[in-house]
Write an enzyme that holds these catalytic residues in place. Structure first.
Site, PDB file in Angstrom:
ATOM      1  CG  ASN A 107      -1.848   1.180   1.300  1.00  0.00           C
ATOM      2  OD1 ASN A 107      -2.400   1.571   0.264  1.00  0.00           O
ATOM      3  ND2 ASN A 107      -2.068   1.748   2.462  1.00  0.00           N
ATOM      4  CG  HIS A 109      -1.046   5.923   4.828  1.00  0.00           C
ATOM      5  ND1 HIS A 109      -2.428   5.877   4.863  1.00  0.00           N
ATOM      6  CD2 HIS A 109      -0.669   6.766   5.815  1.00  0.00           C
ATOM      7  CE1 HIS A 109      -2.860   6.667   5.839  1.00  0.00           C
ATOM      8  NE2 HIS A 109      -1.810   7.205   6.438  1.00  0.00           N
ATOM      9  CB  SER A 136       4.607   5.053   4.583  1.00  0.00           C
ATOM     10  OG  SER A 136       4.849   6.080   5.512  1.00  0.00           O
ATOM     11  CG  ASP A 145      -3.128   3.130   7.073  1.00  0.00           C
ATOM     12  OD1 ASP A 145      -3.110   2.490   5.998  1.00  0.00           O
ATOM     13  OD2 ASP A 145      -3.946   4.038   7.305  1.00  0.00           O
TER      14      ASP A 145
HETATM   15  C1  GAR Z   1      -2.536   8.818  -2.716  1.00  0.00           C
HETATM   16  O1  GAR Z   1      -2.134  10.032  -2.129  1.00  0.00           O
HETATM   17  C2  GAR Z   1      -2.433   7.684  -1.716  1.00  0.00           C
HETATM   18  O2  GAR Z   1      -1.376   7.849  -0.820  1.00  0.00           O
HETATM   19  C3  GAR Z   1      -3.749   7.784  -1.019  1.00  0.00           C
HETATM   20  O3  GAR Z   1      -4.670   8.068  -2.042  1.00  0.00           O
HETATM   21  C4  GAR Z   1      -4.030   8.838  -3.039  1.00  0.00           C
HETATM   22  C5  GAR Z   1      -4.335   8.236  -4.389  1.00  0.00           C
HETATM   23  O4  GAR Z   1      -3.889   9.057  -5.423  1.00  0.00           O
HETATM   24  N1  GAR Z   1      -4.077   6.564  -0.346  1.00  0.00           N
HETATM   25  C6  GAR Z   1      -4.692   6.526   0.829  1.00  0.00           C
HETATM   26  O5  GAR Z   1      -5.068   7.512   1.422  1.00  0.00           O
HETATM   27  C7  GAR Z   1      -4.913   5.138   1.375  1.00  0.00           C
HETATM   28  N2  GAR Z   1      -5.326   5.194   2.721  1.00  0.00           N
HETATM   29  P1  GAR Z   1      -3.897   8.536  -6.921  1.00  0.00           P
HETATM   30  O6  GAR Z   1      -5.281   7.949  -7.182  1.00  0.00           O
HETATM   31  O7  GAR Z   1      -3.671   9.769  -7.727  1.00  0.00           O
HETATM   32  O8  GAR Z   1      -2.819   7.515  -7.067  1.00  0.00           O
END
Ligand code: GAR
Length: 218
Positions: A107, A109, A136, A145
């Site tokens: 994942n 995060h 991370s 997480d």
């Molecule tokens: C990213 O910032 C990722 O870290 C976060 O969602 C976004 C997706 O962006 N993930 C979380 O918050 C998971 N808990 P993207 O769709 O442009 O890749």
């Protein structure tokens, strides 16, 4: 070559960087499918443009989290992936699902874990007055997480940052660290066995730190 299934819920910019690095030969892997729990996720369009199989499994069609996760696992397993990469997949996963992909579920995060598990990480970092924030890449375990972190992507927090400007900077570092971790796994440079991480044969006792290049610090 490893086979990856990527799970998304939204825009899919992290997915795009992985696609790009596979296309340029930087990452020796194949994305077997991109699966979204939202039919309108733009990441699906990115996958289609790249000629990657897409699947939609709407969580609203299921009576329980467990039922959704079971169907999701069935769908994923059809592609027999070596790695399942969550890239903005905004669902809490049941223990059974996570354990099914033990050591294969990755994942990204948007915080420097263990700080700020869960949601609204940028807001929380700003409210705490943190000087550094980031993202991370970690293995997923049932506790949210909380799995072993491979890389911390570190960005500065500027005095005049808003949630939007900080989120943008974090995205920039995500696009560096997620492909990097996947490349290491694809080339077996990184191994996770018996809950121990090794990188290039050496034990990794804390996350690798990657800093944002100065020209991206805007
Ligand atoms: C990213 O910032 C990722 O870290 C976060 O969602 C976004 C997706 O962006 N993930 C979380 O918050 C998971 N808990 P993207 O769709 O442009 O890749």
């Amino acid at each position: 070559m490893i086979k990856i299934v990527v799970l998304i819920s939204g825009n899919g910019t992290n997915l795009q960087t992985i696609i790009n690095q596979i296309n340029t030969g930087e990452i020796n892997a194949e994305i077997a499918a991109v699966i979204s729990n939202r039919a309108n996720a733009y990441g699906l369009e990115r996958a289609r443009k790249a000629g990657i199989a897409t699947e939609v499994l709407e969580h609203g069609d299921f009576a329980s989290r467990e039922a959704f996760d079971q169907s999701l696992a069935k769908l994923i397993d059809r592609y027999q992936p070596d790695l399942v990469a969550l890239a903005g997949f905004m669902r809490i996963l049941s223990d059974a699902f996570v354990l099914h992909y033990h050591n294969k579920l990755l994942n990204i995060h948007p915080s420097l874990l263990p700080k700020y598990r869960g949601l609204n990480t940028h807001q929380r970092a700003l409210e705490a007055g943190d000087k550094q924030h980031g993202a991370s890449v970690h293995f997923v375990i049932p506790e949210l997480d909380a799995g072993t972190v491979i890389i911390h992507g570190v960005v500065p927090v500027m005095a005049d940052d808003t949630v939007e400007t900080l989120a943008h900077r974090v995205h920039c570092i995500e696009h560096i660290i997620y492909p990097k971790a996947i490349k290491w796994l694809a080339e077996s440079d990184l191994k996770f066995e018996n809950d121990r991480l090794t990188l290039h044969g050496k034990a990794l006792t804390e996350p690798v730190k990657v800093y944002l290049p100065a020209h991206l610090e805007l």
